[in-house]
Design a protein around this motif. Structure first.
Motif, PDB file in Angstrom:
ATOM      1  N   ILE A   1      -8.518  -0.528  -2.872  1.00  0.00           N
ATOM      2  CA  ILE A   1      -8.186  -1.408  -1.748  1.00  0.00           C
ATOM      3  C   ILE A   1      -7.652  -0.607  -0.564  1.00  0.00           C
ATOM      4  N   ARG A   2      -7.004   0.514  -0.816  1.00  0.00           N
ATOM      5  CA  ARG A   2      -6.549   1.367   0.289  1.00  0.00           C
ATOM      6  C   ARG A   2      -7.737   1.849   1.122  1.00  0.00           C
ATOM      7  N   VAL A   3      -8.762   2.297   0.430  1.00  0.00           N
ATOM      8  CA  VAL A   3      -9.936   2.840   1.115  1.00  0.00           C
ATOM      9  C   VAL A   3     -10.709   1.724   1.806  1.00  0.00           C
ATOM     10  N   ARG A   4     -10.875   0.604   1.123  1.00  0.00           N
ATOM     11  CA  ARG A   4     -11.546  -0.545   1.740  1.00  0.00           C
ATOM     12  C   ARG A   4     -10.838  -0.942   3.036  1.00  0.00           C
ATOM     13  N   TRP A   5      -9.521  -1.010   2.976  1.00  0.00           N
ATOM     14  CA  TRP A   5      -8.738  -1.423   4.143  1.00  0.00           C
ATOM     15  C   TRP A   5      -8.916  -0.433   5.290  1.00  0.00           C
ATOM     16  N   ALA A   6      -8.835   0.857   4.981  1.00  0.00           N
ATOM     17  CA  ALA A   6      -9.016   1.869   6.025  1.00  0.00           C
ATOM     18  C   ALA A   6     -10.398   1.756   6.668  1.00  0.00           C
TER      19      ALA A   6
ATOM     20  N   GLY B   1      -5.310   8.485  -1.264  1.00  0.00           N
ATOM     21  CA  GLY B   1      -4.580   8.949  -0.088  1.00  0.00           C
ATOM     22  C   GLY B   1      -5.373   9.958   0.716  1.00  0.00           C
ATOM     23  N   ALA B   2      -6.039  10.874   0.027  1.00  0.00           N
ATOM     24  CA  ALA B   2      -6.857  11.871   0.713  1.00  0.00           C
ATOM     25  C   ALA B   2      -8.026  11.209   1.433  1.00  0.00           C
ATOM     26  N   ILE B   3      -8.612  10.206   0.797  1.00  0.00           N
ATOM     27  CA  ILE B   3      -9.746   9.513   1.420  1.00  0.00           C
ATOM     28  C   ILE B   3      -9.295   8.764   2.668  1.00  0.00           C
ATOM     29  N   VAL B   4      -8.161   8.064   2.572  1.00  0.00           N
ATOM     30  CA  VAL B   4      -7.641   7.351   3.743  1.00  0.00           C
ATOM     31  C   VAL B   4      -7.363   8.335   4.877  1.00  0.00           C
TER      32      VAL B   4
ATOM     33  N   LEU C   1       2.658   9.015   5.989  1.00  0.00           N
ATOM     34  CA  LEU C   1       1.670   8.855   4.930  1.00  0.00           C
ATOM     35  C   LEU C   1       2.148   9.560   3.660  1.00  0.00           C
ATOM     36  N   PHE C   2       2.662  10.774   3.818  1.00  0.00           N
ATOM     37  CA  PHE C   2       3.162  11.499   2.653  1.00  0.00           C
ATOM     38  C   PHE C   2       4.486  10.930   2.159  1.00  0.00           C
TER      39      PHE C   2
ATOM     40  N   LEU D   1      -0.921   3.001   3.357  1.00  0.00           N
ATOM     41  CA  LEU D   1      -0.341   3.501   2.117  1.00  0.00           C
ATOM     42  C   LEU D   1       1.019   2.879   1.841  1.00  0.00           C
ATOM     43  N   MET D   2       1.862   2.766   2.872  1.00  0.00           N
ATOM     44  CA  MET D   2       3.202   2.227   2.645  1.00  0.00           C
ATOM     45  C   MET D   2       3.133   0.768   2.202  1.00  0.00           C
TER      46      MET D   2
END
Length: 224
Positions: A21-26, A72-75, A100-101, A166-167
Motif C-alpha cells: 500500500i505504501r508503493v501504491r499510494w506513492a 521504503g526504498a521503492i517509495v 522518511l528514515f 511512510l509515517m
C-alpha cells in the motif's frame, strides 16, 4: 508498465497494512499507472519469486528500468522522480529523507513490537509481561513525534511528501489500539492523510483482490 507485487489475500487484521500500500499510494500521488502482480502464500518460497524478493515478502517492483524490493526504498525511488513527493531544492529533499528514515528507523520499531505482541502473541505469558514496557516506549516516541509536528500539517517542509506516506503507514499500525487517540495532533495527521484521494485509491486497489477472494470463499472473511 510498472508492476507491483501484492498478495491475493491476507487475513483481515493485515488488510490495509501490507506494505504494497505504501508503493501504491506513492504511485497514485505521482500520477503513475501500475499493474498488480498478485501472488499467493505458496509463491513466496519459490525460486522465481525469491529472485525478485530475497525474503519472499511484498512488494517487489519493476518499471522497465529497475527492479527493486523494500517498500521504503521503492517509495524513495518514486519520490526522487516526482515533484508531488519530493521538492526540487536540496534542503527540502534532505528534510524529506530525514523524516522518511525517522518513520522507518525511529518510530516504526516500537510500533512494530507492540503490533507483534498484540496480533500474534497476546495470550503468551512473556507477551503479557513485556507489553506494558513496549506500550510505554510507544507512547514516549509518539509524544516526541507530536511535539515535532507541532501545529504543522506535514513533517517535511510543511507540504505533503514521501515522508508522510511512510509515517502515516507506521501510525496506522496502531489502529487496533486506542493509543493514538491520546495524541490528537497525530490522530488528525493520520486522518488528514487517509482523506487524500490517492490514499483512498491505493487502499481500494489493495483490498479489491481480498474482497474477490472472500466472495469466492466466504470462510476467508473470518480469517480462516
Amino acid at each position: 508498465m510498472i508492476k507491483v507485487t501484492a498478495f491475493k489475500w491476507v487475513p483481515p487484521f493485515a488488510q490495509g497494512s501490507v506494505r504494497d500500500i505504501r508503493v501504491r499510494w506513492a504511485l497514485e500521488e505521482a500520477g503513475l499507472g501500475y499493474d498488480d502482480d498478485l501472488i499467493g502464500f505458496e509463491d513466496q518460497a519459490t525460486p522465481a519469486y525469491r529472485a525478485r524478493q530475497p525474503f519472499g515478502q511484498v512488494p517487489a517492483f519493476s518499471d522497465g528500468r529497475v527492479q527493486m524490493f523494500e517498500s521504503g526504498a521503492i517509495v524513495l525511488y518514486i519520490a526522487q522522480n516526482s515533484d508531488a513527493l519530493m521538492p526540487a531544492d536540496e534542503g527540502g529533499r534532505a528534510m524529506v529523507l530525514t523524516w522518511l528514515f525517522a518513520a522507518s528507523n525511529t518510530v516504526e520499531p516500537f510500533v512494530a513490537q507492540l503490533a507483534g505482541i498484540d496480533l500474534f502473541h497476546a495470550e503468551k505469558a512473556w507477551a503479557k509481561e513485556r507489553r506494558p514496557d513496549v506500550e510505554e516506549m510507544v507512547r514516549k516516541r509518539l509524544g516526541e513525534l507530536q511535539a515535532a509536528l507541532g501545529d504543522r500539517n506535514w513533517f517535511a517542509n510543511d507540504r505533503f511528501s514521501a515522508a508522510d506516506i511512510l509515517m502515516t503507514h507506521v501510525l496506522r499500525d496502531l489502529r487496533h489500539t486506542d493509543i493514538l487517540a491520546d495524541f490528537p495532533a497525530l490522530s488528525a495527521y493520520v486522518a488528514r492523510n487517509e482523506a487524500r484521494p490517492a490514499f483512498k485509491r491505493a487502499l481500494t486497489d489493495q483490498l479489491a483482490p481480498f474482497r474477490a477472494a472472500e466472495a469466492a470463499d466466504p470462510a476467508l472473511a473470518g480469517g480462516v
